[in-house]
Design a protein around this motif. Sequence first.
Motif, PDB file in Angstrom:
ATOM      1  N   PHE A 162       0.828  -1.205   0.000  1.00 25.31           N
ATOM      2  CA  PHE A 162       0.000   0.000   0.000  1.00 25.31           C
ATOM      3  C   PHE A 162       0.866   1.260   0.000  1.00 25.31           C
ATOM      4  N   VAL A 163       1.876   1.271   0.877  1.00 24.25           N
ATOM      5  CA  VAL A 163       2.745   2.452   0.971  1.00 24.25           C
ATOM      6  C   VAL A 163       3.526   2.639  -0.325  1.00 24.25           C
ATOM      7  N   TYR A 164       3.995   1.539  -0.903  1.00 26.31           N
ATOM      8  CA  TYR A 164       4.734   1.627  -2.160  1.00 26.31           C
ATOM      9  C   TYR A 164       3.833   2.157  -3.268  1.00 26.31           C
ATOM     10  N   ARG A 165       2.614   1.660  -3.291  1.00 29.27           N
ATOM     11  CA  ARG A 165       1.677   2.056  -4.355  1.00 29.27           C
ATOM     12  C   ARG A 165       1.303   3.527  -4.259  1.00 29.27           C
ATOM     13  N   THR A 166       1.144   4.024  -3.026  1.00 28.47           N
ATOM     14  CA  THR A 166       0.721   5.414  -2.844  1.00 28.47           C
ATOM     15  C   THR A 166       1.898   6.374  -2.743  1.00 28.47           C
ATOM     16  N   GLY A 167       3.098   5.830  -2.505  1.00 29.78           N
ATOM     17  CA  GLY A 167       4.263   6.693  -2.363  1.00 29.78           C
ATOM     18  C   GLY A 167       4.310   7.421  -1.045  1.00 29.78           C
ATOM     19  N   GLY A 168       3.525   6.968  -0.068  1.00 28.59           N
ATOM     20  CA  GLY A 168       3.488   7.628   1.245  1.00 28.59           C
ATOM     21  C   GLY A 168       2.283   8.534   1.333  1.00 28.59           C
ATOM     22  N   MET A 169       1.362   8.177   2.209  1.00 27.65           N
ATOM     23  CA  MET A 169       0.109   8.934   2.322  1.00 27.65           C
ATOM     24  C   MET A 169       0.198   9.956   3.445  1.00 27.65           C
ATOM     25  N   SER A 170      -0.443  11.066   3.271  1.00 23.85           N
ATOM     26  CA  SER A 170      -0.448  12.082   4.325  1.00 23.85           C
ATOM     27  C   SER A 170      -1.148  11.567   5.571  1.00 23.85           C
ATOM     28  N   GLN A 171      -2.109  10.623   5.391  1.00 27.74           N
ATOM     29  CA  GLN A 171      -2.799  10.063   6.556  1.00 27.74           C
ATOM     30  C   GLN A 171      -1.832   9.345   7.480  1.00 27.74           C
ATOM     31  N   LEU A 172      -0.756   8.833   6.901  1.00 30.15           N
ATOM     32  CA  LEU A 172       0.182   8.059   7.697  1.00 30.15           C
ATOM     33  C   LEU A 172       1.062   8.926   8.576  1.00 30.15           C
ATOM     34  N   THR A 173       1.109  10.188   8.337  1.00 27.45           N
ATOM     35  CA  THR A 173       1.992  11.070   9.108  1.00 27.45           C
ATOM     36  C   THR A 173       1.213  11.967  10.055  1.00 27.45           C
ATOM     37  N   GLU A 174      -0.053  11.657  10.304  1.00 26.75           N
ATOM     38  CA  GLU A 174      -0.859  12.455  11.217  1.00 26.75           C
ATOM     39  C   GLU A 174      -0.627  12.082  12.687  1.00 26.75           C
ATOM     40  N   VAL A 220       8.860  -6.449  28.448  1.00 27.90           N
ATOM     41  CA  VAL A 220       9.020  -5.815  27.146  1.00 27.90           C
ATOM     42  C   VAL A 220       8.087  -4.613  27.060  1.00 27.90           C
ATOM     43  N   ILE A 221       8.620  -3.502  26.595  1.00 25.22           N
ATOM     44  CA  ILE A 221       7.812  -2.302  26.335  1.00 25.22           C
ATOM     45  C   ILE A 221       7.874  -2.047  24.834  1.00 25.22           C
ATOM     46  N   ARG A 222       6.745  -2.229  24.160  1.00 28.55           N
ATOM     47  CA  ARG A 222       6.736  -2.174  22.699  1.00 28.55           C
ATOM     48  C   ARG A 222       5.737  -1.125  22.197  1.00 28.55           C
ATOM     49  N   PRO A 223       6.222  -0.033  21.608  1.00 30.60           N
ATOM     50  CA  PRO A 223       5.310   0.960  21.022  1.00 30.60           C
ATOM     51  C   PRO A 223       4.533   0.348  19.852  1.00 30.60           C
ATOM     52  N   LEU A 224       3.254   0.628  19.804  1.00 33.60           N
ATOM     53  CA  LEU A 224       2.390   0.102  18.740  1.00 33.60           C
ATOM     54  C   LEU A 224       1.902   1.218  17.826  1.00 33.60           C
ATOM     55  N   LEU A 225       1.417   2.270  18.413  1.00 34.91           N
ATOM     56  CA  LEU A 225       1.017   3.474  17.677  1.00 34.91           C
ATOM     57  C   LEU A 225       1.670   4.668  18.370  1.00 34.91           C
ATOM     58  N   PRO A 226       2.124   5.679  17.645  1.00 30.23           N
ATOM     59  CA  PRO A 226       2.137   5.819  16.184  1.00 30.23           C
ATOM     60  C   PRO A 226       2.925   4.706  15.486  1.00 30.23           C
ATOM     61  N   LEU A 227       2.630   4.512  14.220  1.00 31.40           N
ATOM     62  CA  LEU A 227       3.289   3.476  13.452  1.00 31.40           C
ATOM     63  C   LEU A 227       4.794   3.723  13.361  1.00 31.40           C
ATOM     64  N   ASP A 228       5.540   2.651  13.383  1.00 32.01           N
ATOM     65  CA  ASP A 228       6.985   2.721  13.225  1.00 32.01           C
ATOM     66  C   ASP A 228       7.306   3.341  11.865  1.00 32.01           C
ATOM     67  N   GLU A 229       8.240   4.297  11.866  1.00 27.95           N
ATOM     68  CA  GLU A 229       8.603   4.959  10.610  1.00 27.95           C
ATOM     69  C   GLU A 229       9.116   3.980   9.562  1.00 27.95           C
ATOM     70  N   ALA A 230       9.696   2.854  10.022  1.00 30.58           N
ATOM     71  CA  ALA A 230      10.208   1.863   9.070  1.00 30.58           C
ATOM     72  C   ALA A 230       9.089   1.264   8.224  1.00 30.58           C
ATOM     73  N   LEU A 231       7.863   1.271   8.755  1.00 29.11           N
ATOM     74  CA  LEU A 231       6.727   0.728   8.001  1.00 29.11           C
ATOM     75  C   LEU A 231       6.248   1.688   6.923  1.00 29.11           C
ATOM     76  N   LEU A 232       6.717   2.932   6.983  1.00 35.22           N
ATOM     77  CA  LEU A 232       6.202   3.960   6.074  1.00 35.22           C
ATOM     78  C   LEU A 232       7.212   4.366   5.015  1.00 35.22           C
ATOM     79  N   GLN A 233       8.245   3.539   4.808  1.00 44.18           N
ATOM     80  CA  GLN A 233       9.260   3.848   3.808  1.00 44.18           C
ATOM     81  C   GLN A 233       8.994   3.047   2.540  1.00 44.18           C
ATOM     82  N   PRO A 234       8.381   3.646   1.543  1.00 46.10           N
ATOM     83  CA  PRO A 234       7.985   2.884   0.356  1.00 46.10           C
ATOM     84  C   PRO A 234       9.163   2.282  -0.407  1.00 46.10           C
TER      85      PRO A 234
END
Length: 291
Positions: free
Chosen positions: A57-69, A185-199
């Motif tokens: 999805f991220v690759y197809r859209t090239g990075g969505m503005s919704q993902l950086t809110e 273990v302390i694991r952040p879930l949201l906001p999404l990890d930036e690594a998931l948003l690199q197309p």
Amino acid sequence: MAQTLEHLSRKNDTLTSIRGIVHTMKTLSAINAAPYEQAAESIEAYHRTVLQGLAAFVYRTGGMSQLTEVTQPAQRLLVAFGSDHGLCGNYNELVAGAVVQYTQKQPMLQQHILCIGSRLANALYEHDFIPDAILMPPASADGIGRLAGDIVTHIERLGRGQALAYLAVTLIFTQRAKHGYQETVIRPLLPLDEALLQPQQRWSSRSLPDYTMRTKDLLASLIRNHVFASVFRASAEAMVTENATRLALMQQAEQSVDEQLDAVQQDLNSVRQDEITNELMDIVIGHLAKL
């Protein structure tokens, strides 16, 4: 103080019964851990598929503005996984301590705590932390899906349907460490990890991805499934660790009982031998007195 044969026999019988109970608990812990471990492995495969879909999805859209809110969420939710079963040591106290330490290091946000297990809630009360809600841990591997669904529903409700924009979510649970120990273990879930948003880094196939759903609906579905799989995995790992901890404690208890049984058996044999010797001496002395 010298112990009588009757007292030692009762003590031996009691220790034998305790050893049987400990052995049963050890066996149950080993058996119960297996389904949770299988559930954790299964959800990992499902989670990889979801992450692949998000990468496409991220690759197809090239990075969505919704993902950086998600840069400045107004609220924080801690999902802490505890245990409502006994014989697992200071399991809940460790998780409660991790909640306290994490909260002290984080910037001040409107904080909410979703507690899994009433015993963990009691441990949090001792630190003056009051959970917003308390959910019951799964009684079996089949209950993990139910719990994960309830947690996702709570996240969506608290995030007003837009958890990415309004809510930071962190999972706090235990996992297995080396030599039978456990670690928090302390694991952040949201906001999404930036690594998931690199197309450019998240899609390696030569086949170009595409989709037909509405963009927002697809994104919401992918994120919801990512959250569900992450929560499911944390719950399963917490249950595996709980049973592994109980197994380790039962092994220690079994060893301790065996050592006490050996000592009682030696005392028992010694007292029996003394009584036999005394009876023989009485017979000999009685016989000599008649001569």
